[in-house]
Design an enzyme around this catalytic site. Sequence first.
Site, PDB file in Angstrom:
ATOM      1  N   ASP A 298       0.844  -1.198   0.000  1.00 16.66           N
ATOM      2  CA  ASP A 298       0.000   0.000   0.000  1.00 16.66           C
ATOM      3  C   ASP A 298       0.881   1.250   0.000  1.00 16.66           C
ATOM      4  OD1 ASP A 298      -2.088   1.784   0.248  1.00 16.66           O
ATOM      5  OD2 ASP A 298      -3.067   0.719   1.880  1.00 16.66           O
TER       6      ASP A 298
ATOM      7  N   CYS B  77      -6.036   3.932  -3.879  1.00 17.88           N
ATOM      8  CA  CYS B  77      -6.305   2.580  -3.377  1.00 17.88           C
ATOM      9  C   CYS B  77      -7.478   1.893  -4.060  1.00 17.88           C
ATOM     10  CB  CYS B  77      -6.589   2.625  -1.873  1.00 17.88           C
ATOM     11  SG  CYS B  77      -5.414   3.561  -0.898  1.00 17.88           S
TER      12      CYS B  77
ATOM     13  N   LYS C 227      -6.080  -5.578   3.646  1.00 15.24           N
ATOM     14  CA  LYS C 227      -6.930  -4.423   3.332  1.00 15.24           C
ATOM     15  C   LYS C 227      -7.900  -4.715   2.189  1.00 15.24           C
ATOM     16  CE  LYS C 227      -6.540   0.383   1.713  1.00 15.24           C
ATOM     17  NZ  LYS C 227      -5.645   1.542   1.607  1.00 15.24           N
TER      18      LYS C 227
ATOM     19  N   HIS D 271     -11.029  -2.260   1.256  1.00 17.95           N
ATOM     20  CA  HIS D 271     -11.273  -0.918   0.711  1.00 17.95           C
ATOM     21  C   HIS D 271     -12.025  -0.930  -0.612  1.00 17.95           C
ATOM     22  CE1 HIS D 271      -9.685   3.493   0.421  1.00 17.95           C
ATOM     23  NE2 HIS D 271     -10.971   3.404   0.795  1.00 17.95           N
TER      24      HIS D 271
ATOM     25  N   ASN E 146      -0.407   1.897  -5.757  1.00 16.98           N
ATOM     26  CA  ASN E 146      -0.224   3.219  -6.377  1.00 16.98           C
ATOM     27  C   ASN E 146       1.159   3.728  -6.005  1.00 16.98           C
ATOM     28  OD1 ASN E 146      -2.665   3.818  -4.014  1.00 16.98           O
ATOM     29  ND2 ASN E 146      -0.650   4.713  -3.668  1.00 16.98           N
TER      30      ASN E 146
END
Length: 534
Positions: A54, A92, A146, A148, A302
Amino acid sequence: MGKLSPCTGRSRPGGPGPQLPLLLLLLQLLLLLLSPARASGATQPPHVVFVLADDLGWNDLGFHGSVIRTPHLDALAAGGVVLDNYYVQPLCTPSRSQLLTGRYQIHLGLQHYLIMTCQPSCVPLDEKLLPQLLKEAGYATHMVGKWHLGMYRKECLPTRRGFDTYFGYLLGSEDYYTHEACAPIESLNGTRCALDLRDGEEPAKEYNNIYSTNIFTKRATTVIANHPPEKPLFLYLAFQSVHDPLQVPEEYMEPYGFIQDKHRRIYAGMVSLMDEAVGNVTKALKSHGLWNNTVFIFSTDNGGQTRSGGNNWPLRGRKGTLWEGGIRGTGFVASPLLKQKGVKSRELMHITDWLPTLVDLAGGSTNGTKPLDGFNMWKTISEGHPSPRVELLHNIDQDFFDGLPCPGKNMTPAKDDSFPLEHSAFNTSIHAGIRYKNWKLLTGHPGCGYWFPPPSQSNVSEIPPVGPPTKTLWLFDINQDPEERHDVSREHPHIVQNLLSRLQYYHEHSVPSHFPPLDPRCDPKSTGVWSPWM
């Protein structure tokens, strides 16, 4: 006298000949040898382990020349295929949604920003996700980390979208130790903090004061240890690292005392701990007999966030932008099944390509999906074939606002809603980006376009570009100018026109952006746990 043929009952001279069961067996073996899963050289479909970091920047790993020490990742990359022309999305939710659907965000309604905590939104429920397709192909599917991708309804949760098991957090960021996430609640005129950690669909309350990377690594290695090697495994490990807040055990910062910038020093420790975690995962795969039939993928979601210790030097921009520093992804594939190893691939690839690549490798089918934007890249990765992808849409967002402005700036530059005659194919005030072969076109406001040298290694913290702040069109030859220093739009007007026409085509075939207002019913006051509320 000859024996009777079991097929016809007629006399057949010359001995027994092949019997029907034997013919069927030979046919089954032939079909098995021709299946996609056999193309990798495996005796069964390969295990797939996908590790997603991340906010990891281009200049944050050893094999890209960083001072941050990442020996495990470096070794895996050196023995595999480094993806040197690989693209993700600037934020994200867009990257994660495109990874699991194989479709551009303009086709999902997720082209604007990301899914906020209290937004009644998730990846559309009529989209078929990668774990669902792999389950259909006979895989066990597990997710750690994660999500999201929305959680306002239970139908949006990972265990309802194809994962057999899930352990992790549903929102965008949280404390690494308390596992609490904070979000604005309109009725409070302030923020609410609550637990965001789940085992399956139930709150996981017993992990307070345990660092999340260690928790997730432990769960991932447990999944591996308990998995029967004869059944294909899909493990999606989406680390919290190295998203802010900047937190890490002290001992991981100690090797970086030479880094004067405190944020960068903590961040370096976070990267090193994640590197150690990856080493523990690959060690588990080897010790439990899975590694020799595993395809291991590592990717960032990213670019690095320079305001939180990340760095993308020498690339321009950062997380949240369409400059190379926001979207050029750090990634590699490591596997004993690769036919080429120890190479750097310059072939164009995008995060949407993983779904068709992995489903085909698994011997599965994408027939149940909506039209895909991704391509099957396995022969490109494994054998060095030319990429089937020549074009890549970075995004089109007519409602873009700059939530991460350049230092000293506090707003997105004003739009000019006119259509300049020389660029009439597409409204160049719209935030958009497209790539065709070596050419990259940007329009509107792409986000902060500064270059950010590594902290503590330069006398300047950022280098602004030279040019009018109202500029809304750029063309770069990325092969010759990966740092995006030389706009060549005036030299190549025909290429500009062609790419503007392609942007207009995509714009006309996009679905409306779905970005609903925050819903006050999300407030977890009564339970102390962020949960679905509808």
